[in-house]
Design a protein around this motif. Structure first.
Motif, PDB file in Angstrom:
ATOM      1  N   ALA A  12       0.812  -1.207   0.000  1.00 16.58           N
ATOM      2  CA  ALA A  12       0.000   0.000   0.000  1.00 16.58           C
ATOM      3  C   ALA A  12       0.849   1.262   0.000  1.00 16.58           C
ATOM      4  O   ALA A  12       0.315   2.368   0.112  1.00 16.58           O
ATOM      5  CB  ALA A  12      -0.940  -0.002   1.215  1.00 16.58           C
ATOM      6  N   PHE A  13       2.154   1.098  -0.135  1.00 18.87           N
ATOM      7  CA  PHE A  13       3.037   2.263  -0.157  1.00 18.87           C
ATOM      8  C   PHE A  13       3.013   2.907  -1.538  1.00 18.87           C
ATOM      9  O   PHE A  13       3.092   2.226  -2.558  1.00 18.87           O
ATOM     10  CB  PHE A  13       4.458   1.845   0.202  1.00 18.87           C
ATOM     11  N   GLN A  14       2.935   4.223  -1.540  1.00 22.12           N
ATOM     12  CA  GLN A  14       2.933   4.976  -2.785  1.00 22.12           C
ATOM     13  C   GLN A  14       4.038   6.024  -2.757  1.00 22.12           C
ATOM     14  O   GLN A  14       4.368   6.562  -1.709  1.00 22.12           O
ATOM     15  CB  GLN A  14       1.573   5.671  -2.985  1.00 22.12           C
ATOM     16  N   ALA A  15       4.557   6.305  -3.952  1.00 19.49           N
ATOM     17  CA  ALA A  15       5.635   7.288  -4.072  1.00 19.49           C
ATOM     18  C   ALA A  15       5.102   8.542  -4.723  1.00 19.49           C
ATOM     19  O   ALA A  15       4.380   8.486  -5.721  1.00 19.49           O
ATOM     20  CB  ALA A  15       6.781   6.727  -4.899  1.00 19.49           C
ATOM     21  N   GLU A  16       5.459   9.649  -4.146  1.00 21.76           N
ATOM     22  CA  GLU A  16       5.123  10.948  -4.716  1.00 21.76           C
ATOM     23  C   GLU A  16       6.434  11.677  -5.011  1.00 21.76           C
ATOM     24  O   GLU A  16       7.001  12.333  -4.155  1.00 21.76           O
ATOM     25  CB  GLU A  16       4.253  11.753  -3.750  1.00 21.76           C
ATOM     26  N   GLY A  17       6.898  11.519  -6.230  1.00 23.25           N
ATOM     27  CA  GLY A  17       8.208  12.048  -6.579  1.00 23.25           C
ATOM     28  C   GLY A  17       9.290  11.153  -5.996  1.00 23.25           C
ATOM     29  O   GLY A  17       9.073   9.997  -5.647  1.00 23.25           O
ATOM     30  N   ASN A  18      10.480  11.708  -5.878  1.00 23.44           N
ATOM     31  CA  ASN A  18      11.607  10.936  -5.365  1.00 23.44           C
ATOM     32  C   ASN A  18      11.810  11.074  -3.861  1.00 23.44           C
ATOM     33  O   ASN A  18      12.609  10.335  -3.282  1.00 23.44           O
ATOM     34  CB  ASN A  18      12.897  11.371  -6.071  1.00 23.44           C
ATOM     35  N   SER A  24      -1.300   4.221   1.504  1.00 24.34           N
ATOM     36  CA  SER A  24      -2.700   4.427   1.138  1.00 24.34           C
ATOM     37  C   SER A  24      -3.577   3.807   2.226  1.00 24.34           C
ATOM     38  O   SER A  24      -3.526   2.603   2.488  1.00 24.34           O
ATOM     39  CB  SER A  24      -2.995   3.770  -0.210  1.00 24.34           C
ATOM     40  N   SER A  25      -4.376   4.665   2.888  1.00 26.07           N
ATOM     41  CA  SER A  25      -5.212   4.178   3.993  1.00 26.07           C
ATOM     42  C   SER A  25      -6.385   5.116   4.211  1.00 26.07           C
ATOM     43  O   SER A  25      -6.329   6.294   3.836  1.00 26.07           O
ATOM     44  CB  SER A  25      -4.362   4.077   5.274  1.00 26.07           C
ATOM     45  N   GLU A  26      -7.446   4.572   4.803  1.00 23.40           N
ATOM     46  CA  GLU A  26      -8.605   5.403   5.115  1.00 23.40           C
ATOM     47  C   GLU A  26      -8.302   6.358   6.252  1.00 23.40           C
ATOM     48  O   GLU A  26      -8.935   7.400   6.396  1.00 23.40           O
ATOM     49  CB  GLU A  26      -9.793   4.508   5.484  1.00 23.40           C
ATOM     50  N   PHE A  83       6.987  -4.290   7.220  1.00 24.11           N
ATOM     51  CA  PHE A  83       6.847  -5.403   8.155  1.00 24.11           C
ATOM     52  C   PHE A  83       5.909  -5.015   9.299  1.00 24.11           C
ATOM     53  O   PHE A  83       5.067  -5.824   9.745  1.00 24.11           O
ATOM     54  CB  PHE A  83       8.218  -5.798   8.702  1.00 24.11           C
ATOM     55  N   CYS A  84       6.042  -3.778   9.776  1.00 24.60           N
ATOM     56  CA  CYS A  84       5.170  -3.312  10.858  1.00 24.60           C
ATOM     57  C   CYS A  84       3.699  -3.283  10.420  1.00 24.60           C
ATOM     58  O   CYS A  84       2.799  -3.575  11.227  1.00 24.60           O
ATOM     59  CB  CYS A  84       5.601  -1.925  11.316  1.00 24.60           C
ATOM     60  N   TYR A  85       3.437  -2.971   9.180  1.00 19.71           N
ATOM     61  CA  TYR A  85       2.081  -2.925   8.651  1.00 19.71           C
ATOM     62  C   TYR A  85       1.586  -4.308   8.231  1.00 19.71           C
ATOM     63  O   TYR A  85       0.405  -4.460   7.887  1.00 19.71           O
ATOM     64  CB  TYR A  85       2.005  -1.988   7.453  1.00 19.71           C
ATOM     65  N   GLY A  86       2.453  -5.302   8.199  1.00 19.80           N
ATOM     66  CA  GLY A  86       2.042  -6.629   7.758  1.00 19.80           C
ATOM     67  C   GLY A  86       2.031  -6.776   6.255  1.00 19.80           C
ATOM     68  O   GLY A  86       1.495  -7.761   5.725  1.00 19.80           O
ATOM     69  N   ILE A  87       2.612  -5.819   5.554  1.00 20.19           N
ATOM     70  CA  ILE A  87       2.678  -5.876   4.094  1.00 20.19           C
ATOM     71  C   ILE A  87       3.772  -6.863   3.675  1.00 20.19           C
ATOM     72  O   ILE A  87       4.819  -6.983   4.325  1.00 20.19           O
ATOM     73  CB  ILE A  87       2.967  -4.478   3.515  1.00 20.19           C
ATOM     74  N   THR A  88       3.546  -7.564   2.616  1.00 20.21           N
ATOM     75  CA  THR A  88       4.497  -8.577   2.152  1.00 20.21           C
ATOM     76  C   THR A  88       5.824  -7.938   1.743  1.00 20.21           C
ATOM     77  O   THR A  88       5.846  -7.008   0.927  1.00 20.21           O
ATOM     78  CB  THR A  88       3.935  -9.348   0.958  1.00 20.21           C
ATOM     79  N   VAL A  89       6.904  -8.448   2.331  1.00 23.77           N
ATOM     80  CA  VAL A  89       8.255  -8.045   1.949  1.00 23.77           C
ATOM     81  C   VAL A  89       9.071  -9.309   1.696  1.00 23.77           C
ATOM     82  O   VAL A  89       8.819 -10.354   2.312  1.00 23.77           O
ATOM     83  CB  VAL A  89       8.937  -7.192   3.034  1.00 23.77           C
ATOM     84  N   THR A  90      10.019  -9.217   0.770  1.00 25.27           N
ATOM     85  CA  THR A  90      10.854 -10.370   0.413  1.00 25.27           C
ATOM     86  C   THR A  90      12.296 -10.083   0.797  1.00 25.27           C
ATOM     87  O   THR A  90      12.894  -9.113   0.327  1.00 25.27           O
ATOM     88  CB  THR A  90      10.766 -10.662  -1.088  1.00 25.27           C
TER      89      THR A  90
END
Length: 614
Positions: A12-18, A24-26, A83-90
């Protein structure tokens, strides 16, 4: 390559520029965390539940946190945040060290949450990554940019120990390294009769690991090699091959690149490291050629004196394996010679000292008393003698090489290491041709290096016609050759079979034909008187020369021809002078002998050209 996935939620991470990352969350984000130039807009709760460090920082600055000198930078922090958000990381060998250092910085321990990131990464490292050869090398390479964190967490040490342990494992238990990209699967080979037979599986060689660790930078490479050597299970020749391969891999080919200011520091560090990894004995079986090339590079880049001395010591231990070309190392200021003769002198001196020390030990152990027996039993002396003569022949052309330096290097080896004097004669001949302004004393001292009794027939023939040699030396060459010829004829007359010719040794001619020797001496004395008359009157006595016109000596240079005419008469049994002269006695040194058995009418064809061995 091993990898491990953590978490199950979609990214759910988004990049705005560099410079901006947000999730992205409610729910609106309530904290900004700056890592370098990148700002992360996140939520406090998932982060603070797993990071003790962030809990402390939020209490000090609730809205915005600045992470200074964060290990691994924004990418490593993003792994921890996901990892803290539980999002998949490899996790894989390329990012696991950065993630481990970052999690340590954030204090993501078991005290904060069970099954936290530090524990999971440690399990992945120990159970997967460090058990694999390929992954251990990749991980070790990534630790360079994460110092001192990777060092303090002992990741560097664990990788080095893993690599060193795997190099000493039985090769039958090893699969091919990733650099070679080999396969152990059997293949089929079609032979001429059309029947297919499976090829034998190629075995893994003991040096399978050498090229792989060449990818490491010099400081890490040094630590790996020290660890491999400390285990004591690796053959010295494999260690030597590894050092050679690394030097070839990283040292530039051109001299300009070696000494350039941009790379000089790196090249100097590399050479000094390789030298320090060489032991002080023959344990590492690097070729002498490689060691000499390394020494040449060390001199060019200005390696420290201790490193050069260590390398000189290693080269001297195996100088008998050197080639003349490898010894032609350019001289550096303030030396005026083209090549570094002083360095070669040092190498020879150390070699001789080592060999004599070993000889003394063997004399004590085996009660060996005869030096000649010792030398003949050890070909290293003879090889070095040949190398020294070859080197002298190369440097003899140098106009700045002094007679003293030439003589000193020639006399560095014992006489028994030079049973044949053709080599030293060839070097002396070149030196005399290139240095026309030598004094009489210098010529005498130079020619005093060779013994005419130790010249082969071809070398003696050349010396008899060499106008650069002193007259006395030419006389000695001709005298000895006639003595040797008379000795062989006497032996044949005493019943030796012509198919089994006698050996031409000093022992043979010294024990036979005593009458011929007396006659020869008288004739040589008579010739000396006539030479003295020549010096006074300027006219040449021609006694006996017409009688033998058309024979072999007729085509020699005038000086040698006149001397040979006298000796030719002696060889035929004519003449019996009375006077004696010290000019024709003794054993100087020169290299050739006359071909025996020639007749007066047919010998000229064999002397139509001057012989040369220079």
């Amino acid at each position: 390559m091993k990898f491990m996935k953590l978490g199950s939620k979609p990214d759910a991470f988004q990049a705005e520029g560099n410079c901006v990352r947000c999730i992205s969350s409610e729910l609106d984000t309530d904290v900004i965390i700056s890592v370098g130039i990148v700002k992360f807009y996140l939520h406090k709760f998932p982060l603070l539940s797993k990071s003790n460090k962030l809990q402390k920082l939020v209490s000090e600055s609730p809205d915005e946190i600045q992470l200074v000198d964060f290990p691994g930078g924004p990418k490593a922090f993003e792994i921890c945040a996901k990892f803290c958000y539980g999002i998949t990381v490899t996790l894989n060998p390329y990012n696991v060290v950065a993630a481990r250092c970052a999690s340590e910085y954030l204090e993501m321990t078991e005290d904060m949450d069970r099954g936290n990131l530090i524990l999971k990464i440690e399990v992945f490292l120990n159970s997967s990554v460090l058990r694999t050869w390929k992954d251990s090398i990749i991980v070790l390479q990534t630790t360079k940019s994460l110092l001192p964190w990777s060092e303090n967490l002992k990741i560097v040490g664990r990788c080095i120990d893993s690599i060193a342990s795997k190099t000493s494992v039985d090769p039958t238990l090893i699969t091919w390294s990733y650099t070679y990209n080999r396969k152990l699967a059997t293949s089929e080979k079609i032979i001429q009769n059309g029947i297919k037979f499976p090829e034998k599986i190629e075995s893994v060689p003991k040096d399978w690991w050498i090229e792989d660790i060449c990818e490491l930078e010099i400081d890490l490479y040094k630590r790996v090699m020290i660890a491999i050597k400390s285990k004591g299970r690796m053959d010295g020749d494999i260690i030597g091959e590894a050092l050679k391969t690394y030097a070839v891999r990283w040292l530039p080919d051109s001299v300009d690149a070696l000494v350039s200011e941009v790379h000089n520091a790196r090249n100097k560090s590399l050479v000094e490291t390789i030298i320090c990894l060489l032991p002080s004995d023959k344990g590492v079986k690097c070729s002498c050629s490689f060691l000499l090339k390394l020494l040449k590079v060390a001199i060019l880049i200005g390696a420290d004196n201790s490193s050069r001395e260590d390398l000189i010591r290693s080269v001297s231990l195996k100088l008998d394996e050197a080639s003349v070309g490898d010894l032609l190392i350019p001289a550096r200021s303030p030396q005026t010679t083209i090549y570094d003769v002083e360095l070669v002198q040092c190498l020879v001196d150390q070699f001789v000292a080592n060999e004599k020390s070993n000889r003394d030990l063997k004399i004590v152990d085996k009660n060996i008393t005869d030096e000649s027996d010792f030398v003949l039993g050890h070909g290293t002396w003879l090889k070095v003698g040949k190398i020294v003569d070859g080197y002298l022949a190369e440097v003899a052309r140098d106009p700045n090489l002094s007679v003293a330096s030439f003589i000193k290097l020639s006399e560095s080896i014992p006489p028994s290491a030079r049973p044949i004097h053709d080599g030293i004669y060839g070097a002396i001949d070149i030196y005399l041709k290139e240095h026309k302004n030598l004094t009489k004393s210098e010529r005498k001292n130079l020619c005093g290096l060779m013994d005419v009794k130790k010249l082969t027939t071809n070398a003696s023939m050349h010396a008899a016609q060499n106008e650069n040699l002193p007259l006395r030396l030419v006389v000695q060459v001709l005298f000895f050759e006639q003595m040797r010829a008379a000795s062989n004829i006497q032996i044949l007359n005493n019943g030796h079979d012509a198919a089994d010719p006698p050996r031409k040794t000093e022992e043979n001619w010294g024990k036979t034909a005593p009458e011929n020797r007396v006659s020869l001496r008288k004739q040589m004395d008579e010739m000396k008187i006539k030479e003295d008359e020549l010096l006074k009157t300027g006219k040449l006595a021609k006694t006996g020369s017409r009688k033998h016109r058309g024979s072999g000596p007729q085509l020699m240079p005038s000086r040698s021809r006149r001397i040979f005419d006298k000796l030719w008469i002696v060889g035929k049994g004519f003449g019996n002078g009375e006077n004696k002269s010290s000019e024709t006695s003794g054993s100087s040194q020169s290299p050739t002998s006359m071909i025996q058995g020639e007749t007066k009418s047919s010998g000229s064809s064999s002397r139509n050209r001057r012989h040369s061995i220079s």
